[in-house]
Design a protein around this motif. Structure first.
Motif, PDB file in Angstrom:
ATOM      1  N   VAL A 131      22.158  37.559  47.983  1.00  0.00           N
ATOM      2  CA  VAL A 131      23.475  36.902  48.016  1.00  0.00           C
ATOM      3  C   VAL A 131      24.613  37.916  48.031  1.00  0.00           C
ATOM      4  N   GLY A 132      24.307  39.216  47.923  1.00  0.00           N
ATOM      5  CA  GLY A 132      25.367  40.220  47.845  1.00  0.00           C
ATOM      6  C   GLY A 132      26.203  40.039  46.597  1.00  0.00           C
ATOM      7  N   LEU A 133      25.535  39.973  45.449  1.00  0.00           N
ATOM      8  CA  LEU A 133      26.184  39.539  44.216  1.00  0.00           C
ATOM      9  C   LEU A 133      27.341  40.438  43.794  1.00  0.00           C
ATOM     10  N   ALA A 134      27.178  41.751  43.907  1.00  0.00           N
ATOM     11  CA  ALA A 134      28.245  42.649  43.459  1.00  0.00           C
ATOM     12  C   ALA A 134      29.534  42.388  44.235  1.00  0.00           C
ATOM     13  N   GLY A 135      29.417  42.251  45.553  1.00  0.00           N
ATOM     14  CA  GLY A 135      30.600  41.972  46.360  1.00  0.00           C
ATOM     15  C   GLY A 135      31.138  40.579  46.128  1.00  0.00           C
ATOM     16  N   LEU A 136      30.232  39.628  45.923  1.00  0.00           N
ATOM     17  CA  LEU A 136      30.634  38.240  45.678  1.00  0.00           C
ATOM     18  C   LEU A 136      31.509  38.148  44.429  1.00  0.00           C
ATOM     19  N   LEU A 137      31.078  38.817  43.363  1.00  0.00           N
ATOM     20  CA  LEU A 137      31.838  38.766  42.117  1.00  0.00           C
ATOM     21  C   LEU A 137      33.126  39.583  42.214  1.00  0.00           C
ATOM     22  N   ARG A 138      33.050  40.708  42.883  1.00  0.00           N
ATOM     23  CA  ARG A 138      34.238  41.549  43.001  1.00  0.00           C
ATOM     24  C   ARG A 138      35.354  40.828  43.767  1.00  0.00           C
ATOM     25  N   CYS A 139      34.970  40.039  44.768  1.00  0.00           N
ATOM     26  CA  CYS A 139      35.970  39.346  45.594  1.00  0.00           C
ATOM     27  C   CYS A 139      36.505  38.075  44.939  1.00  0.00           C
ATOM     28  N   ASP A 140      35.724  37.484  44.055  1.00  0.00           N
ATOM     29  CA  ASP A 140      36.132  36.183  43.512  1.00  0.00           C
ATOM     30  C   ASP A 140      35.750  36.075  42.039  1.00  0.00           C
ATOM     31  N   PRO A 141      36.238  36.982  41.183  1.00  0.00           N
ATOM     32  CA  PRO A 141      35.807  36.980  39.774  1.00  0.00           C
ATOM     33  C   PRO A 141      36.284  35.764  39.001  1.00  0.00           C
ATOM     34  N   GLN A 144      27.160  33.436  35.713  1.00  0.00           N
ATOM     35  CA  GLN A 144      25.924  33.436  36.500  1.00  0.00           C
ATOM     36  C   GLN A 144      25.542  34.854  36.900  1.00  0.00           C
ATOM     37  N   ALA A 145      26.526  35.681  37.196  1.00  0.00           N
ATOM     38  CA  ALA A 145      26.247  37.077  37.537  1.00  0.00           C
ATOM     39  C   ALA A 145      25.640  37.814  36.336  1.00  0.00           C
ATOM     40  N   VAL A 146      26.196  37.580  35.155  1.00  0.00           N
ATOM     41  CA  VAL A 146      25.656  38.213  33.949  1.00  0.00           C
ATOM     42  C   VAL A 146      24.213  37.773  33.722  1.00  0.00           C
ATOM     43  N   ARG A 147      23.964  36.477  33.877  1.00  0.00           N
ATOM     44  CA  ARG A 147      22.602  35.967  33.642  1.00  0.00           C
ATOM     45  C   ARG A 147      21.618  36.450  34.704  1.00  0.00           C
ATOM     46  N   THR A 148      22.102  36.910  35.844  1.00  0.00           N
ATOM     47  CA  THR A 148      21.228  37.482  36.864  1.00  0.00           C
ATOM     48  C   THR A 148      21.022  38.973  36.632  1.00  0.00           C
ATOM     49  N   LEU A 149      22.049  39.650  36.115  1.00  0.00           N
ATOM     50  CA  LEU A 149      21.934  41.080  35.842  1.00  0.00           C
ATOM     51  C   LEU A 149      21.004  41.368  34.674  1.00  0.00           C
ATOM     52  N   VAL A 150      21.068  40.573  33.638  1.00  0.00           N
ATOM     53  CA  VAL A 150      20.283  40.854  32.424  1.00  0.00           C
ATOM     54  C   VAL A 150      18.780  40.944  32.707  1.00  0.00           C
ATOM     55  N   PRO A 151      18.152  40.005  33.453  1.00  0.00           N
ATOM     56  CA  PRO A 151      16.708  40.139  33.675  1.00  0.00           C
ATOM     57  C   PRO A 151      16.314  41.418  34.394  1.00  0.00           C
ATOM     58  N   MET A 152      17.201  41.961  35.231  1.00  0.00           N
ATOM     59  CA  MET A 152      16.865  43.202  35.935  1.00  0.00           C
ATOM     60  C   MET A 152      16.699  44.365  34.969  1.00  0.00           C
ATOM     61  N   THR A 153      17.273  44.262  33.793  1.00  0.00           N
ATOM     62  CA  THR A 153      17.136  45.311  32.781  1.00  0.00           C
ATOM     63  C   THR A 153      15.920  45.077  31.893  1.00  0.00           C
ATOM     64  N   GLY A 154      15.207  43.980  32.112  1.00  0.00           N
ATOM     65  CA  GLY A 154      14.115  43.595  31.232  1.00  0.00           C
ATOM     66  C   GLY A 154      12.850  44.396  31.459  1.00  0.00           C
ATOM     67  N   LEU A 155      11.857  44.138  30.609  1.00  0.00           N
ATOM     68  CA  LEU A 155      10.617  44.908  30.588  1.00  0.00           C
ATOM     69  C   LEU A 155       9.418  44.109  31.066  1.00  0.00           C
ATOM     70  N   VAL A 188      25.395  49.747  39.698  1.00  0.00           N
ATOM     71  CA  VAL A 188      26.589  50.335  39.081  1.00  0.00           C
ATOM     72  C   VAL A 188      27.814  49.471  39.375  1.00  0.00           C
ATOM     73  N   ALA A 189      27.952  49.030  40.626  1.00  0.00           N
ATOM     74  CA  ALA A 189      29.101  48.201  40.999  1.00  0.00           C
ATOM     75  C   ALA A 189      29.098  46.888  40.231  1.00  0.00           C
ATOM     76  N   LEU A 190      27.928  46.275  40.070  1.00  0.00           N
ATOM     77  CA  LEU A 190      27.873  45.005  39.347  1.00  0.00           C
ATOM     78  C   LEU A 190      28.157  45.213  37.865  1.00  0.00           C
ATOM     79  N   TYR A 191      27.600  46.265  37.279  1.00  0.00           N
ATOM     80  CA  TYR A 191      27.898  46.582  35.882  1.00  0.00           C
ATOM     81  C   TYR A 191      29.407  46.779  35.682  1.00  0.00           C
ATOM     82  N   GLU A 192      30.024  47.532  36.583  1.00  0.00           N
ATOM     83  CA  GLU A 192      31.462  47.798  36.478  1.00  0.00           C
ATOM     84  C   GLU A 192      32.263  46.498  36.501  1.00  0.00           C
ATOM     85  N   THR A 193      31.935  45.621  37.445  1.00  0.00           N
ATOM     86  CA  THR A 193      32.701  44.377  37.584  1.00  0.00           C
ATOM     87  C   THR A 193      32.466  43.455  36.403  1.00  0.00           C
ATOM     88  N   VAL A 194      31.221  43.365  35.939  1.00  0.00           N
ATOM     89  CA  VAL A 194      30.915  42.528  34.777  1.00  0.00           C
ATOM     90  C   VAL A 194      31.679  43.029  33.551  1.00  0.00           C
TER      91      VAL A 194
END
Length: 602
Positions: free
Chosen positions: A229-239, A247-258, A272-278
Motif C-alpha cells: 500500500v506504500g504505507l510510509a508515503g500514504l501516512l506522510r501525505c495524509d497524516p 492503523q499505521a502504528v498497528r501495522t508497524l509494530v508486528p514488523m518489530t516482533g519475534l 526509517v521513514a515510517l518510524y519518523e512519521t509515526v
C-alpha cells in the motif's frame, strides 16, 4: 517448453495461461491463494536414483552455463527446457541453481543470458523451465520484466520464486504478489482487489478496514501490507485522515516482533521513514492502553531490537525513542486501565515495567565510564513482549550499544533468561564454555542457533569461537570480543539479580526452578526429571512446572515399562507474594508424588 511456432497443438506458456486468468478476473471474485497451475505444468519427472541435492544443482548449473552465451535465445531456451526436464530436478532447486549463477562480465554475454531468462519465463510451459528463467532474472532482470513477473505471480506453485525475482526490481509489486497467496478473510481480499485495480483511493479505504489488532498480522504479512500500500508515503501525505495513523502504528509494530524467521523491520525499506512519521504524529493518538502499549513496543525495538540497526542518522534513533516515551507519559497513570480486567492490568503492568527499564537503559547509554577505555561495553537486558501478543521473553546483548543477536543471527530471539542467567550460564571461568545465545524461531534442529565460547583470560573475558548455521549468508563476520573482566563480572551479577522485567507468576517460576536446582531430590526421589519451568504461553499469570517420568498404574505405582511421559503442573497466581507461592510449591513437591496431583496433565 517448445518454440512458439511449434506450439499450436501444445499447452500454452504459463505466462499466457496466467495472463488469460488475469483478464478473466476483471470485476469477478479473486480466488484465495492465487490460481492453480494447469495439469500440464508439472509433467511426470524422470526418476534419478541416488542423486543428492548437490548433484541436482550441479546438473542444472552445467546445463545453464553451456547455454548462457547462445545468441539464439529461443533455441537455447528449448534446449534448456529439454535438458533440465531430463534431470528430474525440482522447481526450487532449479531456481536456486539459476539464481546462484554469477552474471557474465561481458555486456554481450550478459544480454544473451538475460534474453535466455526472458524466453524461459515468458514462453515456458512447465514450472521447471519457468523457474530457470526466474532464477536468471533474479540477478539480470530489468524494470521491463516487472509486468510479466506480476502476471506470473497469480499462479500457485511459483509465487515464492516470483517474489524473490521481483523484490530487487519493484518491492511494492513483489509485496502485492506475496499478498495474493496469503489472503485470508474478506478484508484482505478486498485490499488485494483494490491493489489489483490500482485504485489508490480504494487501496487506502480497504487498508483502514483490515484487522490489525494483537495477533492479527504476523511480521511478514505486516511488511507485505505496508509495502504493497506504500504505507510510509500514504501516512506522510495524509497524516490527519481519521484512523490512518493508528492503523499505521498497528501495522508497524508486528514488523518489530519475534514471531518469524527474519527480522521483517530490516527487510522493510521504508522503515526509517515510517518510524519518523509515526513519531512526529504520535501525540495525536488517543491515550488509551492499546496505543500506549504499541508505542512502548516501538520504543523497545528502537532501543535493543532489530529496529536499532536501521540506517539512522547520528543521534536520530535516540531522539525518536525519547519522543515515543514522552508520548507514553507517566507509566503509573491508572486511568488507562479498566477495573476488573485482568488482561488490561497485565498490559498496564508491562508498560510500567518496560518504560522504567528503557529510561534506566537510556541513562546507562550515556555513561561511558564503565570499564577501561578501548574495551567493548556489554549490557545484558531482558525484553518482554506486549502481553497481548504470544508470550516472548528473550535475553538481549548490547555490545557498545548495538544489539548482537539480530545483527549476527537474525533467525530468532535470544534465549530466555532462565536458560542464560539463572544458574550462572554466562559466568566466565578459565575453562572455556560453549553458550547458546539464541535459537531459530522454528527450533535449533531446523534452522540452527547462535553459539559462543566464553572463557576468562587474565584480566579479560573473551567471547569467540562463534557458531551459527552455514546457510546464513550476508551476515557480518564476528570478532573475538575481549571484555574487561571486572566490568564483565559486575554486569553478569547485575543481570542475574535484575527483577525489573519480571512479573509475579514468572518470578514464582524462577524461584521454583532455583529451589529444584538447590535440591533436585525433590523430584528425583519420585523417579522424575525436571523439564522447563516458566509461565503459560497464552496465560502469563500461570506458572507451569514440567517434568518427565513413567506414568502411574491404576494402583498408584510407576509403570516399569513404556516410554516416559511429560507432565505439566499449572500453578495459577493466587495474589500472594511469589516467594510464598514458590515455597508452597516446593513443599508440596517434597511431600508427595506430583503425578497424583488432580490438576496435573500428562
Amino acid at each position: 517448453m517448445s518454440a512458439p511456432h511449434e506450439r499450436s497443438t501444445l499447452a500454452p506458456s504459463l505466462f499466457a495461461y496466467a495472463r488469460d486468468l488475469r483478464r478473466a478476473e476483471t470485476g469477478g471474485p479473486r480466488p484465495e491463494g492465487g490460481h492453480p497451475l494447469p495439469d500440464s505444468a508439472r509433467p511426470p519427472r524422470p526418476r534419478r536414483v541416488g542423486r543428492d541435492h548437490h548433484e541436482a544443482r550441479t546438473a542444472v548449473t552445467d546445463v545453464l552455463l553451456s547455454l548462457l552465451a547462445d545468441p539464439d535465445g529461443q533455441r537455447a531456451a528449448v534446449e534448456a527446457h529439454r535438458a533440465i526436464a531430463a534431470t528430474g530436478v525440482r522447481d526450487r532447486t532449479v531456481f536456486a541453481a539459476a539464481a546462484a549463477l554469477p552474471p557474465p562480465d561481458d555486456p554481450t554475454d550478459r544480454a544473451r543470458a538475460r534474453a535466455l531468462g526472458r524466453c524461459l519465463t515468458r514462453d515456458g510451459t512447465t514450472t521447471v523451465s519457468v523457474a530457470a528463467g526466474l532464477g536468471l532474472l533474479a540477478r539480470l532482470g530489468e524494470p521491463e520484466d516487472v509486468p510479466y513477473l506480476r502476471t506470473l505471480g497469480v499462479l500457485q506453485g511459483l509465487h515464492r520464486e516470483v517474489v524473490t525475482t521481483l523484490t530487487p526490481l519493484d518491492r511494492r509489486t513483489a509485496a502485492f504478489v506475496g499478498l495474493i497467496h496469503r489472503v485470508r478473510g474478506d478484508e484482505l481480499r478486498a485490499l488485494v482487489g483494490a491493489l489489483a485495480a490500482e485504485d489508490a483511493e480504494a487501496v487506502r479505504d480497504r487498508f483502514l478496514e483490515i484487522p490489525t489488532g494483537p495477533r492479527c498480522l504476523g511480521p511478514e504479512l505486516a511488511r507485505q501490507v505496508a509495502e504493497a500500500v506504500g504505507l510510509a508515503g500514504l501516512l506522510r501525505c495524509d497524516p490527519d485522515r481519521p484512523g490512518l495513523l493508528a492503523q499505521a502504528v498497528r501495522t508497524l509494530v508486528p514488523m518489530t516482533g519475534l514471531r518469524g524467521y527474519e527480522a521483517e523491520i530490516l527487510r522493510y525499506e521504508e522503515a526509517v521513514a515510517l518510524y519518523e512519521t509515526v513519531a512526529a504524529h504520535a501525540h495525536r493518538l488517543p491515550r488509551d492502553l492499546d496505543h500506549r502499549a504499541a508505542l512502548v513496543s516501538l520504543a523497545l525495538d528502537l532501543h535493543s531490537g532489530a529496529g536499532h540497526l536501521l540506517a539512522w542518522a547520528e543521534g536520530r534513533r535516540e531522539e525518536l525513542l525519547d519522543t515515543l516515551l514522552a508520548v507514553v507519559g507517566d507509566p503509573d497513570d491508572p486511568t488507562v486501565v479498566t477495573p476488573g480486567n485482568p488482561a488490561a492490568r497485565r498490559r498496564a503492568d508491562w508498560i510500567r515495567r518496560t518504560v522504567r527499564q528503557l529510561r534506566t537503559a537510556r541513562r546507562f547509554s550515556t555513561d561511558r565510564r564503565e570499564g577501561p577505555v578501548g574495551t567493548p561495553r556489554l549490557r545484558i537486558e531482558v525484553a518482554v513482549a506486549d502481553p497481548a501478543e504470544p508470550d516472548v521473553v528473550e535475553t538481549r546483548f548490547l555490545i557498545d550499544g548495538r544489539p548482537l543477536v539480530p545483527e549476527a543471527f537474525g533467525r530468532g530471539p535470544g534465549d530466555t533468561p532462565e536458560r542464560l542467567l539463572d544458574g550462572g550460564g554466562l559466568r566466565a571461568a578459565p575453562e572455556p564454555r560453549d553458550v547458546r545465545l539464541a535459537e531459530a524461531y522454528c527450533t535449533e534442529g531446523c534452522c540452527g542457533a547462535l553459539y559462543v565460547t566464553v572463557r576468562r583470560e587474565g584480566a579479560h573475558v573473551v567471547w569467540d569461537g562463534w557458531r551459527r548455521p552455514r546457510a546464513l549468508s550476508g551476515l557480518p563476520e564476528l570478532p573475538a570480543y575481549r571484555f574487561d573482566a571486572v566490568a564483565y563480572d559486575a554486569e553478569i551479577a547485575r543481570a542475574e539479580t535484575d527483577q525489573g522485567w519480571t512479573w509475579p507468576a514468572r518470578r514464582t517460576a524462577r524461584l521454583i526452578a532455583a529451589g529444584l536446582r538447590d535440591r533436585p531430590e525433590r523430584l528425583t526421589r519420585w523417579g522424575l526429571r525436571q523439564g522447563w519451568i516458566a509461565t503459560e504461553f497464552d496465560a502469563p499469570d500461570t506458572t507451569v512446572v514440567t517434568f518427565t517420568g513413567p506414568p502411574l498404574t491404576t494402583d498408584g505405582t510407576p509403570e516399569r515399562e513404556g516410554e516416559p511421559r511429560q507432565f505439566l503442573w499449572r500453578v495459577p497466581d493466587d495474589g500472594t507474594p511469589p516467594e510464598e507461592q514458590a515455597a508452597a510449591a516446593l513443599r508440596r513437591l517434597a511431600e508427595g508424588d506430583p503425578r497424583r496431583y488432580p490438576e496435573l496433565r500428562g
